[in-house]
Each structure stands twice: as structure tokens, then as C-alpha cells.
Write an enzyme that holds these catalytic residues in place. Structure first.
Site, PDB file in Angstrom:
ATOM      1  N   PHE A  93       8.535   3.669   6.616  1.00 21.46           N
ATOM      2  CA  PHE A  93       8.122   4.249   5.341  1.00 21.46           C
ATOM      3  C   PHE A  93       8.310   5.770   5.365  1.00 21.46           C
ATOM      4  CE2 PHE A  93       4.975   5.675   2.186  1.00 21.46           C
ATOM      5  CZ  PHE A  93       5.469   4.972   1.101  1.00 21.46           C
TER       6      PHE A  93
ATOM      7  N   ASP B 269       1.449   1.298  11.844  1.00 21.57           N
ATOM      8  CA  ASP B 269       1.078   1.460  10.435  1.00 21.57           C
ATOM      9  C   ASP B 269       0.905   0.059   9.856  1.00 21.57           C
ATOM     10  OD1 ASP B 269       0.917   1.718   7.679  1.00 21.57           O
ATOM     11  OD2 ASP B 269       2.193   3.494   7.635  1.00 21.57           O
TER      12      ASP B 269
ATOM     13  N   TYR C 117      -5.065   0.576  -0.634  1.00 21.18           N
ATOM     14  CA  TYR C 117      -4.889   0.386  -2.080  1.00 21.18           C
ATOM     15  C   TYR C 117      -3.841  -0.665  -2.428  1.00 21.18           C
ATOM     16  CZ  TYR C 117      -1.437   4.239  -1.461  1.00 21.18           C
ATOM     17  OH  TYR C 117      -0.419   5.064  -1.040  1.00 21.18           O
ATOM     18  N   LYS C 118      -3.297  -1.311  -1.406  1.00 18.34           N
ATOM     19  CA  LYS C 118      -2.329  -2.383  -1.648  1.00 18.34           C
ATOM     20  C   LYS C 118      -3.087  -3.714  -1.681  1.00 18.34           C
ATOM     21  CE  LYS C 118       1.144   0.438   0.676  1.00 18.34           C
ATOM     22  NZ  LYS C 118       1.934   0.856  -0.501  1.00 18.34           N
TER      23      LYS C 118
ATOM     24  N   ARG D 236      11.659  -5.673  -4.985  1.00 23.30           N
ATOM     25  CA  ARG D 236      10.597  -6.140  -4.093  1.00 23.30           C
ATOM     26  C   ARG D 236       9.549  -6.896  -4.903  1.00 23.30           C
ATOM     27  NH1 ARG D 236       7.021  -1.801  -0.850  1.00 23.30           N
ATOM     28  NH2 ARG D 236       6.039  -1.680  -2.892  1.00 23.30           N
TER      29      ARG D 236
END
Lengths: 406, 406
Positions: free
Chosen positions: B126, B203, B228-229, B377
Site C-alpha cells: 500500500f 500491516d 475503518y474498513k 476491486r
């Protein structure tokens, strides 16, 4: 001559900021909250704003990021113009005060000579600042040099000047001292730092929304501060940082997060930070905290720092006068500068039994902050505190102090 | 054999997590939200929790800090036991993922040999991770070494092993790849890192709440991640960090804020961090964000990672089967591992016109994420997505892709 409760009532009747009290959610009935520089009260508008945020979260979803992405800089700009004397594009709201001090301090040290690894602050500076600065110095093989500070009158610019030897790479001080409320002379100290070629970071945590700050006019280059005190941003609200526009592109903060990246969603291979204040941001902005900060800043901005500061000074004068008359004979000593223009919006009183008296005052409906070793700190937030509340608070403190401890 | 919409309906009828949908605030009518690994949906309970927070802020005021102070570790412990396979006292929720990666990464580098200043990550990691790691390396006079990664199958442990030369001081990878969803082999890579004596930071941003993570069982020492995912903590919610208990006291993170200080409110002169996970915290906790994270984590924990992962895999299998049948003939190529056990809870499809198709699908009520250069995605959050929604989403994607672009 005794100041009567009727005098305080008259001051409240003439108070041009009296309208503000209704704009904040009332606290517990009967409580006089003089601890607002620990946690400012919630604006009434916060409830609706949080409901709107929850609605955006479920309905607009990631599209709401079009607006949320702007919050760090839009709230920063509002703060800049209304409370900090800075220009648009010089302030962002992000992270915590400690993280921001680290980022700005590290950027300043890294932009300088690696051999200048001593960091100067004062021995009465806020603990988190002292620790963060010690960490910055230690990571560069240096150390912190503490300016000895008068615990009542605050930082003496001459002592700062003496500390700025050639080994110093960073200076950081608070504008308003967290215990005494003493105001540092920003213009004088900035000039001293400039002559020594030392970058200076101001901590404005007890200043923002309380006293007039003129970052541009005082020649300040770097600052950080908190929004949950006088700015009423809520518990753990995100903090702010300021970097003068002309200094931004030459400085690089150490935490290279994607929100500081040029063309962020290209997700390119190399770190390439934007040239503006955005380069001092890091991760995804804390939206819930930011919208509350915006409510607090907007509400206080609608009063204006001029009116807020005037009332804050008047509240302080009343508190000091009553303390002189009622509390000095009971063993209290003023531990803030006597002149209102030399103080922020809080007043500290020293008493050998301060911790116990603070607890007993709370039981009588007067909430202040105990700050060791012997200080009772009374935060006089002009947006929410009335003159009668100050009178009543000092009256109750007198009663508590005059009666034997149980 | 064609999978019919009735087949999908039957899967929904048998879904043991069907009850969860009512526990989240409904999104816009008709929208199929497959972008939940950008921003998870709000639990219904968030509204009441924020109202309670606003009440505490105005009524309990600073006394509420007695509870608020516990949130970073109490929410961390809940995450640890339900989703991370870690023990109490090994996880805290604080700051952003990028700041946490910086803190943990710097602590690991500083605990090692100063000459080992190369940081290894993979070239498909990321962006914010890559940038933060590059900054950590640069500040120590080093650089980043990128492991070349298969953009579909993910990180090959053998290539990681080759990259871990004696100059390497830190390794960091994502457990679930943010584009392809490929799962890295934590046990194998941890063992490789241990053999090379290189600290490894995972991560877990696309893993937490989506796939089973066993930090203890896989021999992981360090990790960070986002809430927050899949964890539905809200926009910009605070992140988490994990440090194995046995490693905590020997590591010191670089941002020496007061919340990591022993006997914090003594406000002592020297930095003296606590020995436990608290030493990795810094500033005042972001309370509004934390209470929302707690709501999300509690709700997902009530389903359990076993059930969540089972459904997530089943949703992925359905999406891949339909993509094979309907979308492959239209120019799509699966850009995630084909085996469900090798993927997280999202599926990537490559198409030369992906950006445009993503936009057109959104207009037809199917929200996915475009990820450059050519990926669509689809995040299949098991708590909120139904099998029929997956069927309908692929059906609409088929229709959009089969019709000429306007």
C-alpha cells in the site's frame, strides 16, 4: 472595597457575549466548571453535526470524502484567520499536539545542521512537549537544555537568549504557560531565535481561542496546538499545526504518509510530497473529531477573539481581586502574573493544601484543575463562564478553605 | 452450469449472518456497496453511542476521562482476542495506521544495529506504507529495497528471503494485498525474518475483521492496521498497533508523548515510559473515533471471525464463478488468487477499461473501487453484503460491459 455579587450580576448584564452560553450544552445543574482549559464544553450544534456525519457515512459513503478531505485545511484556514493571525494555507488540523510537535520539530531539525542537536525548552513547559522534544534530541544524539523559568511570571527572553548556544538546533516554548497562565513575548523570543538562527516552534494549546495570537505579525514560523480546550473541539479532538508559507517547501516532516503525497490516488512508487501545508499531514483525517472542531471554531469565531479576550481578561481581574480579598488571608498566593495583559485566560492560586482543597471545592460544585505541586488552576473560558459564576466560585472556595478539612 | 439468482437467494436464506444486515444503517436504496474495504458501513448503534458520548462530554466532563483513558487498551484488547489472535495488553488503538507504522518501525530499527538501515517491503504494498518505510530508511541514511511481487498472487516468501541481506534492519508487508487480495504466508515469512534477525511489521488493514489472523500462532512480533474498513470504525477512525508482550519493554517508539509516560499526571521532569503496550501511545486519545471503533468491533465480534470468514469466502467464490462465466468473455481477467483460501475478502478484476467501467457500474448502482492501472476491486464485506447482491452486481457489471460506452 468589597466586590459584591450584585456587581458581578451587573457585569453579566452588560456582557456582550452573554448570548453565547445558550449555544453550549448546559453542564450539570449548579456546577461551576472552571476546568474548561482541560476540556471545553460542547456546542449545542455538535449533536446535529454528528447526526449529519452519521448520515453522510451511511448515505454518501466514500463520495463524502470529497468534503471530508477538505476538513484538515478548511478548518485550519478558519482557525488561521480567526484565532492565529495566519494566512490561508498555513494551518492544518490533524493528529495530536504531540505528534504535530514531533513532525514540525523534526522537520526543523532535519532542515538544519546535523551537528546542532540540542533542543531548548523551558523547565515549566507542558510535560508532553518536554518529552517529545527530549525524544527528538535523543534520536539525533543530542539533549534538551532547559531554560529555568519563573513558575509565576513565565519565560524570561534573556534566559532564552543565553541558552541559544551554537549547538542548538531547535527552540520550543508554550505561548501561555499551562500552570501559571503567563504569556510569553512571542515577538521578542522570535527575534532572539532568528538572531541565533534557531527555528522556533510555539505551542498555542492554551492560547488558541483564548488570547489574541498573531503568528504573522510576531514573526513566527512554526506552531502547534490543541483544539479541545478553549476551542471546544471535544475529547481528544485533532490538533493543529502551522508552518509559515515561505518555510513550507524547504521542510520535510518525517512521517511520510499518503495524505502528504502529490496526486495521492495515483499511488505512485516514490514519495513526492506536495509543496504546501499538506506536506505536514500524514494519514487519513479523523473526520468525527474534525467536524466537532469545526463546530467549536465556528462558534467561537462568531464571537471574535477581541470580545473573547476582553471578557477573559475581565473574568481574570474579578477572580484575582476576589482572591486577594478573600483567599490571600486564608493562605492562598496568586501564582499567575498579576497584570491581566501578561496572563492567558486562566488564573493559578498556590496553597500548600491545594490538592485537597481542589477536591473539596469540587464537592461544593466548583470544578478547577489541581496542578502539582500546590496549584489550583481556574480556567475562565469567556464563552461559557459568567461573572456571577466566578464570584460564586471564589465565595465557595473561601468557605471551603475557611472550614476545617473533614 | 449457470448459477441462477434463485441459487443466490437460497444461499442468503441459509446465511447464518443474515441477522447482521439489520444491525447496520441501510445505505441508499438500490445501491450495492462493494467498496466496504474503503469505508465500512455504520453500525446502527453508532448513533446512540455518539449521543451518549455527547452526554458524557457535557455532563460527566473531565471525570469521563476515567473511562475514556481506558479506550485505547480496552478496544485494543477486544480486537486482540476476537480478530488478531493476540493477548490482552498487546494491542492499542491510537493515531493513524501511517503514524503507527512509523512508530513501530522506528522502534524496531532503533532497537537494532544502526548500520542496518535498509528497509524491505514489496513493490505492490500500500502506498502509504511504502512512503512511511522510505522515510524511516532515509532518516537513517538507508533506502528501501523492494521485493518484486506478483500483482495477482502476492508476495513470494523466497523472494523476501533473498532480499533480507545483512544490511536490512526492518521488513514490512501487508497480510492481505490491497489490490489483489492475495494473502501472505505469515508463518513462513516470520520464520524467514527470524532467521535473518530482521524485525517484521505486518500491516493488517485489509485483514482485521475479514480473515482469521493469528499473531501469536504465526510468531508475529509487530503489526499495525486500520479500523475503518471491515471493522466499520468510521471515516478516519483511529488505527491499531500490536507489539508482542515479550518485545515491548526493549523497544522505545520515537514520539515521546505524555500518554506513554509512567505516572502521567505527576508530569515529572524526565521521560520515563511505562513498560507495557502503553509505551507505544503518544497523545490524548481521539475519543469520538474510539467509541465508534468499539461499536464496530463489538458488532463484528458478536458474529465471530469464523462465521465472517466463511461467508466472505463463499461470497468470493460466487463472485469469481460469475466473473468466469459472464465477465471473462467480455475481456475481464481475474486479478486475485483463484483459490479462496489464498485471498482476503475482496476480489480484483482486471480490464483495460476498468476505470470507465467502474464509473459506469456506479451509475447502475454497483459501487466498487477502481485501483490503477486496470483493476476493479470488489470488497465483499461479509457482515453487510448478501449473495443476491453479489449476483446482481456481477449481472449489472455484465450488462454495463456488454453495452458500448456512451
Amino acid at each position: 472595597m468589597a466586590i459584591t455579587r450584585a456587581d458581578a450580576e451587573a457585569l453579566d448584564e452588560a456582557d456582550p457575549l452573554a448570548w453565547m452560553r445558550a449555544r453550549f450544552t448546559p453542564g450539570p445543574p449548579g456546577l461551576i466548571a472552571l476546568d474548561g482549559n482541560s476540556l471545553g464544553r460542547p456546542p449545542v450544534s455538535v449533536a446535529a453535526r454528528l447526526a449529519a456525519l452519521a448520515h453522510d457515512w451511511s448515505q454518501r459513503r466514500i463520495d463524502a470524502w470529497d468534503d471530508w478531505m477538505q476538513l484538515p485545511s478548511s478548518v485550519g484556514d478558519l482557525l488561521a484567520s480567526e484565532f492565529l493571525g495566519a494566512r490561508p494555507g498555513e494551518v492544518v488540523v490533524c493528529d495530536s499536539t504531540s505528534v504535530n510537535l514531533y513532525k514540525v520539530g523534526a522537520a526543523a531539525l532535519d532542515a538544519g545542521d546535523a551537528g546542532r542537536n540540542v533542543v531548548v525548552t523551558d523547565d515549566d513547559n507542558f510535560p508532553s512537549d518536554r518529552y517529545v522534544l527530549a525524544g527528538l534530541a535523543a534520536s539525533r544524539g543530542g539533549s534538551v537544555r532547559y531554560v529555568t523559568t519563573d513558575p509565576v511570571e513565565g519565560v524570561d527572553p534573556e534566559r532564552v537568549a543565553s541558552a541559544l548556544q551554537p549547538d542548538v538546533g531547535l527552540l520550543s516554548l508554550s505561548h501561555v504557560a499551562y500552570r501559571s497562565g503567563a504569556l510569553a513575548d512571542m515577538t521578542a523570543i522570535n527575534e532572539i531565535a532568528r538572531r541565533a538562527d534557531v527555528p522556533m516552534v510555539w505551542d498555542l494549546s492554551h492560547s488558541a481561542g483564548a488570547v489574541r495570537v498573531d503568528l504573522e505579525g510576531t514573526g513566527s514560523d512554526l506552531a502547534v496546538g490543541c483544539t479541545y480546550k478553549y476551542l471546544c473541539g471535544g475529547p481528544g479532538a485533532p490538533a493543529f499545526l502551522y508552518v509559515r508559507a515561505s518555510r513550507q517547501a524547504a521542510m520535510c516532516q518525517p512521517i511520510w504518509g499518503w495524505f502528504s503525497q502529490r496526486d495521492q490516488f495515483a499511488m505512485g512508487p516514490e514519495y513526492d510530497p506536495v509543496d504546501d501545508i499538506g506536506r505536514f499531514t500524514t494519514g487519513t483525517p479523523p473526520v468525527l473529531g474534525l467536524v466537532c472542531v469545526e463546530e467549536g471554531v465556528r462558534l467561537l469565531a462568531s464571537a471574535g477573539i477581541g470580545a473573547l479576550r476582553s471578557k477573559g481578561m475581565a473574568l481574570g481581574v474579578l477572580a484575582v481581586d476576589l482572591a486577594d480579598e478573600w483567599l490571600a488571608p486564608l493562605g492562598f498566593r496568586l501564582a499567575s502574573p498579576r497584570r491581566a495583559t501578561r496572563r492567558g485566560n486562566h488564573v493559578a492560586l498556590a496553597h500548600p493544601d491545594a490538592e485537597n482543597l481542589c477536591r473539596r471545592a469540587a464537592a461544593e460544585g466548583v470544578a478547577g484543575d489541581f496542578r502539582g505541586p500546590d496549584r489550583l488552576r481556574l480556567g475562565l473560558a469567556p464563552a461559557t463562564i459568567s461573572f456571577v459564576e466566578v464570584w460564586d466560585a471564589l465565595d465557595r472556595l473561601r468557605a471551603v478553605s475557611a472550614s476545617p478539612s473533614s
